[in-house]
Design a protein around this motif. Structure first.
Motif, PDB file in Angstrom:
ATOM      1  N   VAL A   1       1.184  -1.357   0.308  1.00 27.53           N
ATOM      2  CA  VAL A   1      -0.066  -0.009  -0.669  1.00 27.53           C
ATOM      3  C   VAL A   1       1.118   1.633  -0.197  1.00 27.53           C
ATOM      4  N   LEU A   2       0.839   2.333  -1.291  1.00 27.04           N
ATOM      5  CA  LEU A   2       1.309   3.930  -1.581  1.00 27.04           C
ATOM      6  C   LEU A   2       0.181   4.866  -0.433  1.00 27.04           C
TER       7      LEU A   2
ATOM      8  N   ALA B   1       5.216   2.573   9.049  1.00 29.28           N
ATOM      9  CA  ALA B   1       6.048   2.716   7.674  1.00 29.28           C
ATOM     10  C   ALA B   1       7.369   1.962   7.315  1.00 29.28           C
ATOM     11  N   ASP B   2       7.170   1.525   5.859  1.00 27.21           N
ATOM     12  CA  ASP B   2       8.576   0.186   5.704  1.00 27.21           C
ATOM     13  C   ASP B   2       9.276   1.370   4.894  1.00 27.21           C
ATOM     14  N   GLU B   3       8.657   1.868   4.002  1.00 25.45           N
ATOM     15  CA  GLU B   3       9.374   3.172   3.164  1.00 25.45           C
ATOM     16  C   GLU B   3       8.623   4.572   3.186  1.00 25.45           C
ATOM     17  N   ILE B   4       9.424   5.700   3.097  1.00 27.92           N
ATOM     18  CA  ILE B   4       9.000   6.914   3.410  1.00 27.92           C
ATOM     19  C   ILE B   4       9.893   7.070   1.845  1.00 27.92           C
ATOM     20  N   ILE B   5       9.301   8.082   0.989  1.00 25.20           N
ATOM     21  CA  ILE B   5       9.395   9.156  -0.539  1.00 25.20           C
ATOM     22  C   ILE B   5       9.016  10.748  -0.255  1.00 25.20           C
ATOM     23  N   GLN B   6      10.268  11.616  -0.353  1.00 29.15           N
ATOM     24  CA  GLN B   6       9.660  12.578  -0.114  1.00 29.15           C
ATOM     25  C   GLN B   6       9.210  13.321  -1.532  1.00 29.15           C
ATOM     26  N   LEU B   7       8.090  14.237  -1.094  1.00 32.58           N
ATOM     27  CA  LEU B   7       7.478  14.668  -2.251  1.00 32.58           C
ATOM     28  C   LEU B   7       7.977  15.859  -3.031  1.00 32.58           C
TER      29      LEU B   7
ATOM     30  N   LEU C   1       6.282   8.676  10.716  1.00 28.67           N
ATOM     31  CA  LEU C   1       6.132   7.428  10.164  1.00 28.67           C
ATOM     32  C   LEU C   1       6.494   6.305  10.415  1.00 28.67           C
ATOM     33  N   VAL C   2       7.692   6.009   9.887  1.00 27.71           N
ATOM     34  CA  VAL C   2       8.746   5.188  10.021  1.00 27.71           C
ATOM     35  C   VAL C   2       8.104   4.535  11.407  1.00 27.71           C
TER      36      VAL C   2
ATOM     37  N   ILE D   1       4.153   2.204   2.202  1.00 34.61           N
ATOM     38  CA  ILE D   1       5.037   3.278   1.914  1.00 34.61           C
ATOM     39  C   ILE D   1       4.625   4.702   1.868  1.00 34.61           C
ATOM     40  N   ALA D   2       4.909   5.701   2.520  1.00 34.29           N
ATOM     41  CA  ALA D   2       4.314   6.859   2.799  1.00 34.29           C
ATOM     42  C   ALA D   2       5.264   8.312   2.032  1.00 34.29           C
TER      43      ALA D   2
END
Length: 326
Positions: free
Chosen positions: A143-144, A186-192, A181-182, A169-170
């Motif tokens: 899930v993202l 959250a298993d993985e984070i992505i900065q917008l 959020l980790v 993924i967040a």
């Protein structure tokens, strides 16, 4: 002969649509058959509540004066603690007491305080419904959460894990909030962003396979994700893209061919898309899961007497919760 005045309580009272409610006396509610009187302890100030109080939501039907607040936490006459939803007009949750149909009173467990439960209800129900009803999440799926640093998005991360997501993924703009959020699952984070790093991160994520996207932003980031998903070419793995909020923009621009050549399903989730009886069941499961799951939501308790000041603060994080001290 002057008629005797009934008992009164303190409440937030809307006297004019579009203006903040005032802290005033209001007639105590008297329950009718099939109703329960609830002594209110906490009621969250949500965007939904604001819109209804201003007469700007399609479900707004009350004429002033009335008490705003669609839900809250309180106690019945026997002392049992409940979450209540949609009190009978002109009463609402932002008062010392309210009156609610008994079937809209949901018992809540010990282990979580009233303020947290009040803040959790609306965004938690929204996330749970999107994942369980609209996306039909199954255990082990990826899930993202697009826009995970807000109250609803942050809860969606936790609820996705609780419902069995194998990987979450967040995304968000605030790096510090993303890193927090980790700790919430959250298993993985992505900065917008708009640079190559963001594009590359999306390409890698969707190439690895994503089953569900919960989108709280819409706009450019949603366009970028749908494009990356289509370009990944994973036709044997359908992406269920669930649109929930439009915090970034009200519209997107997509080429029709993007959807012609990919296994992408786009749907929405919100008021009207989920049966009310289903919502009641989700709220019950959400409340009962809260102690063990330890759902976290940032809150800002404000005494009911300060409702006018609270109304002017605006929505966002932390979630404002009006308290009665009862």
């Amino acid at each position: 002969m002057t008629q005797a005045k009934g008992a009164e309580m303190k409440a937030a009272v809307v006297y004019e649509l579009g203006r903040p409610p005032a802290f005033r006396d209001f007639d105590e509610p008297q329950p009718a058959a099939g109703e329960a009187r609830v002594v209110v302890t906490a009621s969250a100030l949500t965007n939904f509540t604001r819109l209804r109080a201003a007469g700007q939501h399609y479900s707004s039907t009350m004429e002033p004066p009335f008490v705003p607040g669609i839900d809250g936490i309180g106690r019945l006459e026997d002392g049992s603690r409940v979450y209540f939803l949609f009190p009978r007009a002109p009463y609402g949750g932002m008062a010392e007491m309210t009156v609610v149909p008994t079937f809209r009173c949901i018992p809540v467990p010990d282990g979580v305080d009233d303020v947290t439960l009040a803040a959790l209800a609306d965004p938690g129900m929204s996330s749970w419904a999107a994942l369980e009803v609209r996306a039909k999440l199954t255990a082990g799926e990826t899930v993202l959460i697009n826009g995970a640093t807000g109250t609803a998005g942050g809860l969606a991360v936790q609820i996705a894990k609780h419902l069995g997501a194998g990987k979450v993924i967040a995304t968000g703009r605030d790096r510090a909030a993303l890193e927090d959020l980790v700790d919430r699952g959250a298993d993985e984070i992505i900065q917008l962003g708009e640079g190559e790093a963001f594009t590359t991160a999306l390409r890698e994520v969707f190439a690895g396979g994503v089953d569900v996207v919960l989108d709280y932003l819409w706009g450019p980031s949603a366009e970028a994700m749908l494009t990356a998903a289509a370009n990944a070419g994973l036709r044997d793995r359908t992406l269920r893209f669930v649109q929930i909020g439009t915090a970034s923009a009200p519209t997107v621009s997509l080429a029709g061919t993007l959807l012609h050549s990919s296994a992408i399903e786009i749907t929405g989730s919100g008021t009207g898309s989920v049966d009310p009886k289903t919502i009641g069941g989700i709220l019950a499961r959400l409340m009962n899961a809260a102690p063990a799951a330890r759902f976290r939501v940032a809150t800002r308790p404000v005494p009911l007497e300060n409702v006018e000041e609270a109304w002017m603060i605006g929505a966002g994080t932390p979630r404002i919760v009006l308290t009665t001290g009862r």
